[in-house]
Design an enzyme around this catalytic site. Structure first.
Site, short mmCIF file in Angstrom:
data_model
loop_
_atom_site.label_atom_id
_atom_site.label_comp_id
_atom_site.label_asym_id
_atom_site.label_seq_id
_atom_site.Cartn_x
_atom_site.Cartn_y
_atom_site.Cartn_z
N SER A 146 -21.16 -32.02 12.93
CA SER A 146 -22.56 -32.43 13.03
C SER A 146 -23.21 -31.70 14.21
O SER A 146 -23.15 -30.47 14.27
CB SER A 146 -22.65 -33.95 13.16
OG SER A 146 -23.94 -34.43 12.85
N ASP A 302 -21.23 -35.61 1.61
CA ASP A 302 -22.21 -35.54 2.69
C ASP A 302 -23.61 -35.32 2.12
O ASP A 302 -23.88 -34.28 1.53
CB ASP A 302 -21.83 -34.40 3.64
CG ASP A 302 -22.58 -34.43 4.96
OD1 ASP A 302 -23.64 -35.07 5.03
OD2 ASP A 302 -22.09 -33.80 5.92
N HIS A 331 -21.17 -38.28 5.33
CA HIS A 331 -21.13 -37.40 6.51
C HIS A 331 -20.09 -37.85 7.53
O HIS A 331 -19.41 -37.02 8.15
CB HIS A 331 -22.52 -37.37 7.14
CG HIS A 331 -22.64 -36.50 8.34
ND1 HIS A 331 -22.50 -35.13 8.29
CD2 HIS A 331 -22.91 -36.80 9.65
CE1 HIS A 331 -22.67 -34.62 9.50
NE2 HIS A 331 -22.91 -35.61 10.34
#
EC number: 2.3.1.31
Length: 356
Positions: A146, A302, A331
């Site tokens: 991320s 995701d 995610h």
């Protein structure tokens, strides 16, 4: 409103690096100095060839052995008997590194909304300052997901002479319109709270409702349809509240007790600026210039950084390898299925040894 208790958040083993040199920021601002909270695990070998840099996500901190605990241990991704692992709190955060909650030495008060705009590249520059202070000029492997994955990619673009290998997870090479819109909706939720006060709230007292709402919105993108359906469905509690409602409310309340609203806005804006091609010849050229070994982890479920974005990275980064994590967690799968993720990192580390 609720008060933050940083004493329960920052580990007692946290170390600090301080630079009194002015830090020039990519977008034109300047910080008179910077303080970096960091932690290390293991021992740096004589050759200084066993360094692993772990980059954390949006609301993470330097305590990687807490939020990514399944990755640590002998024979696992981050092996303290073999590796020297470093994780620092990013610039702009609220867990010990200079950010909106820090006192501006020029004014004597907290930066608050006056904290200058920063980018992922500024975060990487600060990490480099830290590593150089530790006598490190080569990193064997840089890992992150991320926001952490954005840092990983920028390390490769900015300091290829230091970055031995990269493993970005659940990330794109440039923030999409979809992600930017999600971030702005969350920022507007914070700004709509009467306690926000244009960012000049008491730094120890949160605009609770706005920050909690922002987190609840984010949690809907950190998981996925299948995960919510399997876990909650239409189940209700005795008080009539749907379990899905109860879950996101709980997540919002938890964040309020450990994070800061100005920090949330600062970091999400930095994420929105993420673009490997900005200021370089082109996006494609920037990715094509990454010559070190790169393994990219894509999470099938995701919805925030969908599979096609990692496929694009793999197509544009020469010799890179694309791995898939097929889990119904969305995610956040990189935080949940650490058994599989750790195994993938270990396999990459073994391949690096073979190739060298």
């Amino acid at each position: 409103m609720t008060r933050m208790d940083h004493r329960s958040i920052i580990s007692d083993t946290t170390q600090y690096f301080e630079s009194n040199e002015p830090l020039q920021l990519e977008l034109g601002g300047e910080l008179p100095g910077v303080r970096v909270a960091y932690r290390t695990w293991g021992t740096l070998n004589a050759e200084k060839s066993n360094v692993i840099l772990v980059c954390h996500a949006l609301t993470g901190n330097a305590d990687a052995d807490s939020w990514w605990c399944g990755m640590f241990g002998e024979g696992r991704a981050f092996d303290e008997t073999r590796d020297f692992i470093v994780c620092s709190n990013v610039l702009g955060s609220c867990y010990g590194t200079t950010g909106p909650m820090s006192v501006n030495p020029l004014s004597g008060r907290h930066y608050g909304p006056d904290f200058p705009r920063i980018t992922i590249r500024d975060m990487v520059n600060v990490q480099r300052l830290l590593l150089r202070s530790l006598g490190i000029d080569r990193i064997r492997l840089i890992v992150g997901a991320s926001l952490g994955g954005m840092q990983v990619l920028e390390w490769g673009a900015m300091y290829p002479e230091m970055a031995g290998a990269l493993m970005p997870m659940g990330v794109s090479g440039r923030h999409s319109a979809w992600c930017i819109a999600q971030s702005e909706a969350q920022r507007q939720a914070i700004a709509a709270d009467a306690e926000w006060q244009d960012g000049w709230y008491d730094p120890e007292v949160q605009p609770r409702k706005g920050l909690a709402a922002a987190r609840m919105m984010a949690m809907c993108t950190y998981r996925c349809f299948e995960n919510y359906q399997q876990r909650f469905g239409r189940k209700q509690r005795e008080d009539g509240l749907f379990e899905a409602e109860s879950y996101v409310r709980h997540q919002g309340d938890k964040l309020v007790g450990r994070f800061d609203a100005n920090t949330y806005i600062t970091l999400t804006r930095a994420m929105d600026m993420h673009d490997l091609g900005r200021g370089r010849d082109s996006y494609e050229a920037a990715l094509g210039a990454l010559k070190m070994p790169v393994e990219i982890l894509s999470i099938d479920s995701d919805v925030l950084y969908p599979r096609q974005e990692q496929e694009e990275l793999a197509r544009l980064i020469p010799g890179s390898r694309l791995l898939f994590l097929d889990e119904p967690y969305g995610h956040d799968a990189f935080l949940i299925d650490t058994e599989t993720v750790s195994r993938m990192v270990c396999e990459f580390k073994r391949q690096l040894i073979v190739d060298n």
